[in-house]
Every structure is written in structure tokens, then in C-alpha cells.
Design an enzyme around this catalytic site. Structure first.
Site, PDB file in Angstrom:
ATOM      1  N   CYS A  24       0.850  -1.182   0.000  1.00 50.67           N
ATOM      2  CA  CYS A  24       0.000   0.000   0.000  1.00 50.67           C
ATOM      3  C   CYS A  24       0.893   1.242   0.000  1.00 50.67           C
ATOM      4  CB  CYS A  24      -0.936   0.095   1.191  1.00 50.67           C
ATOM      5  SG  CYS A  24      -2.068  -1.271   1.323  1.00 50.67           S
TER       6      CYS A  24
ATOM      7  N   ARG B  10       3.996  -0.510  -4.760  1.00 48.92           N
ATOM      8  CA  ARG B  10       3.723  -0.969  -3.394  1.00 48.92           C
ATOM      9  C   ARG B  10       2.381  -1.686  -3.274  1.00 48.92           C
ATOM     10  NH1 ARG B  10       6.914   1.472   0.488  1.00 48.92           N
ATOM     11  NH2 ARG B  10       5.380   0.832   2.010  1.00 48.92           N
TER      12      ARG B  10
ATOM     13  N   TRP C  11      -2.920  -2.698  -1.626  1.00 51.17           N
ATOM     14  CA  TRP C  11      -2.681  -4.140  -1.752  1.00 51.17           C
ATOM     15  C   TRP C  11      -3.578  -4.755  -0.689  1.00 51.17           C
ATOM     16  CZ3 TRP C  11      -1.014  -8.253   1.248  1.00 51.17           C
ATOM     17  CH2 TRP C  11      -0.616  -9.404   0.558  1.00 51.17           C
TER      18      TRP C  11
ATOM     19  N   ASN D 218      -2.010   2.121   5.665  1.00 56.26           N
ATOM     20  CA  ASN D 218      -1.161   1.021   5.231  1.00 56.26           C
ATOM     21  C   ASN D 218      -0.861   0.196   6.472  1.00 56.26           C
ATOM     22  OD1 ASN D 218       0.932  -0.608   4.359  1.00 56.26           O
ATOM     23  ND2 ASN D 218       2.405   1.060   4.107  1.00 56.26           N
ATOM     24  N   GLY D 219      -1.183  -1.099   6.449  1.00 64.48           N
ATOM     25  CA  GLY D 219      -0.944  -1.942   7.620  1.00 64.48           C
ATOM     26  C   GLY D 219      -2.173  -2.768   7.925  1.00 64.48           C
TER      27      GLY D 219
ATOM     28  N   GLU E  89      16.726 -18.690  -6.673  1.00 62.01           N
ATOM     29  CA  GLU E  89      16.432 -17.307  -7.066  1.00 62.01           C
ATOM     30  C   GLU E  89      15.875 -17.265  -8.495  1.00 62.01           C
ATOM     31  OE1 GLU E  89      15.933 -14.621  -5.762  1.00 62.01           O
ATOM     32  OE2 GLU E  89      16.279 -13.091  -7.275  1.00 62.01           O
TER      33      GLU E  89
ATOM     34  N   LYS F  79      12.226 -15.836  -9.597  1.00 68.50           N
ATOM     35  CA  LYS F  79      12.005 -14.811 -10.640  1.00 68.50           C
ATOM     36  C   LYS F  79      11.012 -15.333 -11.673  1.00 68.50           C
ATOM     37  CE  LYS F  79      13.303 -12.044  -8.975  1.00 68.50           C
ATOM     38  NZ  LYS F  79      14.117 -11.890  -7.843  1.00 68.50           N
TER      39      LYS F  79
ATOM     40  N   GLU G  55       7.454 -15.549 -10.239  1.00 64.11           N
ATOM     41  CA  GLU G  55       6.931 -14.240  -9.881  1.00 64.11           C
ATOM     42  C   GLU G  55       6.419 -13.453 -11.096  1.00 64.11           C
ATOM     43  OE1 GLU G  55      10.080 -11.974  -8.099  1.00 64.11           O
ATOM     44  OE2 GLU G  55       8.689 -10.930  -6.786  1.00 64.11           O
TER      45      GLU G  55
ATOM     46  N   HIS H  79      16.713 -37.909  -6.070  1.00 65.11           N
ATOM     47  CA  HIS H  79      15.968 -38.240  -4.841  1.00 65.11           C
ATOM     48  C   HIS H  79      14.482 -37.941  -4.986  1.00 65.11           C
ATOM     49  CE1 HIS H  79      19.661 -39.170  -2.784  1.00 65.11           C
ATOM     50  NE2 HIS H  79      20.163 -37.999  -3.174  1.00 65.11           N
TER      51      HIS H  79
ATOM     52  N   LYS I  42       5.771  -4.653  -3.838  1.00 66.28           N
ATOM     53  CA  LYS I  42       7.225  -4.591  -3.659  1.00 66.28           C
ATOM     54  C   LYS I  42       7.652  -4.781  -2.210  1.00 66.28           C
ATOM     55  CE  LYS I  42      11.460  -3.624  -5.066  1.00 66.28           C
ATOM     56  NZ  LYS I  42      12.142  -4.710  -5.777  1.00 66.28           N
TER      57      LYS I  42
HETATM   58  O1  M6R Z   1      12.612  -5.620   0.681  1.00 71.16           O
HETATM   59  P1  M6R Z   1      13.070  -6.998   0.979  1.00 71.16           P
HETATM   60  O2  M6R Z   1      14.388  -7.322   0.382  1.00 71.16           O
HETATM   61  O3  M6R Z   1      13.024  -7.322   2.438  1.00 71.16           O
HETATM   62  O4  M6R Z   1      12.001  -7.946   0.274  1.00 71.16           O
HETATM   63  C1  M6R Z   1      12.011  -9.319   0.504  1.00 71.16           C
HETATM   64  C2  M6R Z   1      11.113 -10.031  -0.464  1.00 71.16           C
HETATM   65  O5  M6R Z   1       9.790  -9.627  -0.294  1.00 71.16           O
HETATM   66  C3  M6R Z   1      11.526  -9.777  -1.912  1.00 71.16           C
HETATM   67  O6  M6R Z   1      12.840 -10.154  -2.143  1.00 71.16           O
HETATM   68  C4  M6R Z   1      10.616 -10.562  -2.884  1.00 71.16           C
HETATM   69  O7  M6R Z   1      10.792 -11.916  -2.728  1.00 71.16           O
HETATM   70  C5  M6R Z   1      10.913 -10.106  -4.315  1.00 71.16           C
HETATM   71  N1  M6R Z   1       9.712  -9.660  -4.935  1.00 71.16           N
HETATM   72  C6  M6R Z   1      11.516 -11.168  -5.143  1.00 71.16           C
HETATM   73  O8  M6R Z   1      11.776 -10.740  -6.439  1.00 71.16           O
END
Ligand code: M6R
Length: 631
Positions: A2, A27, A74, A100-101, A503, A507, A510, A526, A626
Site C-alpha cells: 500500500c 507498493r 494491496w 497502510n498496515g 532465485e 524470478k 513471480e 531423490h 514490492k
Molecule cells: O525488501 P526486501 O528485500 O526485504 O524484500 C524481501 C522479499 O519480499 C523480496 O525479495 C521478494 O521476494 C521479491 N519480490 C523477489 O523478487
């Protein structure tokens, strides 16, 4: 999660609020709204959907006025609908609030309001309950007979003071997290903000002031900012502001200069922020190292750690924590710190770590890794560690973020704003910084000067090598096209490159929404090998290192079952893979401990190009935001 923007000044508020929301859209982007006060009337426009939808609504019926609040959402409580979009109003419709929260005890507060006769709720949100509560307290304070209790009219607080007091009284009843901003149609040129657990920044301008969830919303107007602390309440007017606490005490504040400019948060010629940020990595990795490597002493210099040499030497155990991409950087950090400094190191999901009773020794150093510095789970883990008396360090990108401020010390990434929801440049900066920390801790123990120099040379060579890897973008695009019709991908790596498999899979999931998994290569046999089939490519991250031949065996196992193989390799790897991999991507040969910084880049590009190929909204993937400031 948010985004909030508030404005009070002499200009029309609508374009400033809308512009700020666009910059904060990363956000949260499932609904948006504004409330602007004109004369003695508060006007609102809000709707489900992206900021663009709100923009259309505001263009059809432009709200006028020189102060107001706005929000991009959000969803937590209540579906993303027009009704649930912020701002929310009190029972009289005169007070508008954005939040926000999460108000955890909103149901209990709502039940009490209903018992008191307030049934006028129009949304499913926790936020509306807070608006009603503040409105009710304010109205009650205005109803006080000025002559009662021996008080004269003059000794009673004015409307502004009463609204601030109503906010404080309401927030003392709240369990949960909040960054809020509110306006009241009876109180001209006045915004109240408050925070607990969700970020809020005051932007200080000339004859105008701003509130925002982060500075990127307001940096086009001012670079002077006050980062509010938890339990701060701020009363904002055009030409002044006053910070106090929820408890009613006068607050301290520090004016900071925002370290980036408006130009830094523009997309430029790139179609997406993610691509821009991938291509910024030569510079961001260079900036992560700038002034932090000493050839003279063959070590890293990290003054922000706030630790004496003796304290650094006394570290007996390291716990690295974070979420998502930051957690994957932490996993590489574990390999790095153990290899370079021989200190037992563990990685903990922040969300798990904060709730469990991990046995810790007094000499444990806790490192919280977070791009935003606001992730609720990472912050929770940090606070829990501090509560138990462990030394904590933060590796953050956002300057003056909560994690950065609440740690005993730390290292800033200096990567510049990262706006794409998919983390890219922050990851490589985190790994570079963890390498520097490994180097520093190692040099305080057994690591020789020549080994120290080799590590520094490897780190300093990275920006140029990243430039070379970025030239692979067209090849990755061609590979993305070739596999555009697959239903998923598997990723495998060993040692330093096992976290890269995780990772790369993150990506891929996501931003393409394809099924993707990452595993240590040896785990194939396994169980995972049961998934292998001709329409499911396996990506092997296998630079020409000590475990190359082991990876080769695993690739053969996949090939024997007709699974397509994409290999990311280096050195002589391409020759040895020629007959068994379908696609080979070659990066420069580097020492194994820095290789993840290079191997991840083609995989960021693969996810990016595949997402574009599939027509996804790369910078704003569905259901995500984000900065994850809820648990
Ligand atoms: O701001 P942060 O690095 O703490 O965020 C952690 C995760 O939310 C962040 O890395 C998330 O997994 C990304 N969207 C991945 O691309």
C-alpha cells in the site's frame, strides 16, 4: 505494501497526489483513491484497478483543493473493490483516512462502535473502523461544553489539537500496524499522519509539505525528508509541522537529504523498470563496493558495522535472515562466510526465525538482509534478536528504513531505487556486500594477504564482467521465445549456485506465473527426476568450477529421460556440454565465490524475456507488491 501520499500547500493537490501514487504503484496496485478538501467539502474519487483507472475517474470529474490524501492498495481485509478502496470515511463523512498496515483488533473495535450505535459501515476493511473511531472521538471532543470542568473556551485545544488528540486516543486502542494520513473537512490545510510498523515520511517543502510511504513519491518536489519513527504522530500544515508521540510527548526529528533524485526513478528508454534495473548492475555492484575495499590491508572496510576489531574477532556464529530474494542472498552468504571466514553460519527464514526459540550463543551476530528495510517478517526477526540481546546488523538499500535504523550497525547497498517488484540489482549488491563481510571476518582470522587481494581483485573485476554478461540479453530472449510454450521450468545448481537455482525459480514464478522449482542438482535423483519430461526444460547453473563434473552427471540423467537442458556455464564448460545441453550460455570464468553475481543475470533476463513473451505485466506481477509490510 500500500502506498500513501498526502499534500498540503498552495498548488492543486490532485495532480501531485496522482503523480505520487503512480510512483508508489509498485507498493500495491489493486485499487486506489484520493480525498481532497475544497472549502468545507471533502471530495473523493476511488475505484478498483490500477492508478490509470483512478486517473480516468479524476479526469472525468477533477477534484479541486490544495490539501488531500491518497492511497494505492494491496488488499488485506476485503476484496479489491470500489467500496474497499481507500480513503475511508468516519460515520459523518467529514473525516477521510488512508491506511497502510493491519488493524488486528478491528473486529473488537467495530463491535464496540456498533454497540455505541454506529452502524454506518460501507466496506469490509479494518481501515474504515479506524476512521470511524477517530471521527467519533473527535466529535465527542467537539461536543464538550467549553464551560464545563472549570475550563474556559480559550484553554481548550482548537480543532487541530482535538483532531490530533482523537488520533492519539484511537491509536492507543489499536493492536496492529499502521501508516495513516487523514484530513477533516472542517479543518482547512491540515493533515495528520502517524505510523507504527508501516513506513511514513514527511517531505518538507517551501510553503508546502507532504506525507508519503516512501520518498520516491515526493522527490520530484522536495529532497528534504523526516523519516517518522514508530508511534510518531505528525500534524502537517503548509508552512509547519509538529511531531509528537501517540502517548502525547513532544517528538524529536532529524531532517535528512534524500540521496537520489527524480531522474533516478524514471524508466528512461527501458520498457520496464525490471530491465532497467538488470542493466544497472555494473554500476550498482560498483557502488556497493565503492570505498569499501582496501588493497593496502587486503581487506574490506565497513565502518557502518559499528564494531571494533575485537568485537569482529569475537563473532563465533552468524545468523543470516531475510525473505524471498534477500533470503537467497543470505544462503550465498552462508557459503561465503563459512568459506572465507570459517565461522559457523546459518540461514533462517525471517518469518520462521522470529517465532521460534532458536538456540543461540552469546557470540552470535544476526544479519538482517532487506532491500526495502521495511519487510515486516525481517523486521520482526531483527527486533526479536535485539530483544534477546544479540548484536544485529542490517544490509538494506533504503536509507533510513526501519531495519537500517533499528540495527546496531550495517551496510547500505547504495543500489539506487529498485522499483520493479522482482528484485534484481538489490540481489547482486547484497551478495557483493556479503562477500566483503566474509572477506573482513576472514582477514581477522586465518585469511592471508594474498587471498585477501585475490578476493578484492575478483570483486573489482565484477562490473566489467557484468557488462559482458548483459550482452547475452538477445541470446536469453531467443531462448525465452524457444520455450515460450512450456508449462514450467526446473533449476539446478550446486554450492554457491544452488541458491541461484532458487532465485531463478522465484524470478520465473513471480513474473511469468509459470510453475518453477529450484533444487541442489544432486537432489534430482531423490525425487525430482520424476518430473522430467520433454516439455519441461531443466536449467543447470554449472560454471566451470570444482563441482562441474558432478553437475555433468546430473545433466546426463535429465538427458537420458528426454528432458531439454539449458546450461549456464563458463570457461571450458561450453565444450564439455556441447553434446548434451540444448542451449548453452557462457559467462566469464571467475572464482566460485563471486560466480553467483554473474550466473544470476542471464536468469533474470530469461525470466524477464519470457514474461514479456507471455504478455505479463513485468513490473507489477499479479497479487504481489514490492515492500511486504504485513506478516
Ligand atoms: O525488501 P526486501 O528485500 O526485504 O524484500 C524481501 C522479499 O519480499 C523480496 O525479495 C521478494 O521476494 C521479491 N519480490 C523477489 O523478487
Amino acid at each position: 505494501m500500500c502506498g500513501i501520499v498526502g499534500y498540503v500547500g498552495r498548488s492543486e493537490a490532485a495532480p501531485i497526489l496522482l503523480d505520487g501514487l503512480r510512483r508508489l504503484e509498485y507498493r500495491g496496485y489493486d485499487s486506489a483513491g484520493v480525498a481532497i478538501v475544497d472549502g468545507d467539502k471533502v471530495e473523493t474519487r476511488k475505484c478498483a484497478g490500477r492508478i490509470a483507472e483512478l486517473g480516468k475517474l479524476m479526469a472525468e470529474r477533477p477534484p479541486t483543493g490544495t490539501f488531500g490524501i491518497s492511497h494505492t492498495r494491496w488488499a488485506t481485509h476485503g476484496k479489491p473493490t470500489d467500496q474497499n478502496a481507500h480513503p475511508h470515511f468516519d460515520a459523518t463523512g467529514r473525516l477521510a483516512l488512508v491506511h497502510n498496515g493491519v488493524i488486528e483488533n478491528y473486529q473488537a473495535l467495530k463491535d464496540q462502535l456498533i454497540r455505541d450505535g454506529d452502524r454506518n459501515f460501507s466496506s469490509d476493511t479494518d481501515t474504515e473502523v479506524l476512521a470511524h473511531l477517530i471521527g467519533k472521538l473527535y466529535d465527542a471532543s467537539m461536543a464538550v461544553d467549553p464551560g464545563s470542568n472549570g475550563k474556559t473556551k480559550a484553554s481548550l485545544p482548537n480543532k487541530k489539537g482535538r483532531l490530533v488528540e482523537a488520533v492519539r486516543t484511537a491509536l492507543r486502542q489499536v493492536i496492529g500496524t499502521y501508516g495513516i494520513a487523514l484530513v477533516h473537512q472542517d479543518i482547512p490545510d491540515f493533515i495528520v499522519g502517524a505510523r507504527r510498523g508501516s513506513p511514513l515520511v514527511l517531505g518538507v517543502g517551501k510553503d508546502e509539505n507532504f506525507l508519503a510511504s516512501d520518498v520516491s513519491a515526493i522527490v520530484a518536489y522536495t529532497r528534504d525528508a523526516v523519516y517518522l519513527n514508530d508511534f510518531d504522530v505528525v500534524a502537517v500544515e503548509r508552512d509547519k509541522f509538529e511531531i509528537s508521540s501517540v502517548a502525547g510527548e513532544a517528538g524529536n526529528y532529524q531532517l535528512s537529504k534524500v540521496e537520489f533524485t527524480d531522474a533516478d526513478i524514471k524508466k528512461g528508454d527501458y520498457p520496464y523498470y525490471m530491465l532497467k534495473e538488470i542493466f544497472e548492475q555494473p554500476g550498482s555492484v560498483r557502488d556497493a563496493m565503492r570505498g569499501r575495499l582496501s588493497h593496502e590491508e587486503c581487506t574490506a572496510k565497513l565502518g557502518g558495522l559499528n564494531m571494533s576489531p575485537a568485537q569482529l574477532r569475537d563473532v563465533g556464529r552468524v545468523v543470516l535472515t531475510g525473505c524471498g530474494t534477500a533470503l537467497h542472498a543470505a544462503m550465498i552468504g552462508e557459503y561465503l562466510i563459512e568459506q572465507l571466514a570459517q565461522i559457523p553460519t546459518e540461514v533462517e527464514y525471517a518469518s520462521e526465525f522470529r517465532h521460534r526459540n532458536t538456540p543461540m550463543t552469546r557470540d552470535t551476530l544476526v544479519l538482517a538482509i532487506s532491500q526495502s528495510g521495511e519487510t515486516a517478517d525481517t523486521l520482526g526477526a531483527l527486533r526479536e534478536s535485539r530483544r534477546k540481546g544479540y548484536r544485529t546488523l542490517g544490509i538494506c538499500n533504503n536509507v533510513a528504513s526501519t531495519i537500517a535504523r533499528e540495527s546496531d550497525g550495517g551496510v547500505y547497498m547504495h543500489a539506487g531505487p529498485e522499483i520493479g517488484v522482482a528484485a534484481t540489482k538489490s540481489f547482486t549488491s547484497q551478495v557483493a556486500i556479503l562477500t566483503a563481510i566474509g572477506l573482513l571476518l576472514g582477514r581477522m582470522r586465518h585469511l592471508s594477504t594474498s587471498e585477501g587481494t585475490r578476493i578484492i581483485d575478483a570483486l573489482e573485476a565484477l562490473p566489467d564482467q557484468i557488462e559482458q554478461v548483459l550482452k547475452l540479453s538477445d541470446q536469453m530472449k531467443a531462448i525465452a521465445r524457444k520455450y515460450a510454450s512450456v508449462n514450467g521450468m526446473l533449476f539446478f545448481g550446486r554450492q554457491f549456485n544452488f541458491p541461484i537455482a532458487l532465485e531463478a525459480a522465484l524470478k520465473m514464478k513471480e513474473i511469468t506465473y509459470l510453475f518453477a522449482e529450484g533444487h541442489p542438482s544432486a537432489e534430482l535423483k531423490h525425487g525430482i527426476i520424476a518430473l522430467v519430461r520433454p516439455d519441461l526444460p531443466s536449467v543447470f547453473i554449472t560454471p566451470d568450477d570444482a563441482v562441474f563434473s558432478k553437475n555433468l552427471n546430473n545433466i546426463e540423467q535429465v538427458r537420458a529421460r528426454k528432458g531439454p537442458v539449458i546450461a549456464i556455464t563458463s570457461g571450458t564448460g561450453a565444450d564439455r556440454l556441447a553434446k548434451i545441453a540444448d542451449d548453452i550460455v557462457t559467462i566469464p570464468a571467475v572464482p566460485d565465490y563471486v560466480s553467483p553475481i554473474l550466473t544470476v543475470i542471464p536468469l533474470q533476463l530469461l525470466a524477464y524475456h519470457l514474461a514479456v513473451e507471455l504478455g505479463r505485466d513485468v513490473d507489477k506481477p499479479r497479487n504481489l507488491a514490492k515492500s511486504v509490510t504485513v506478516e
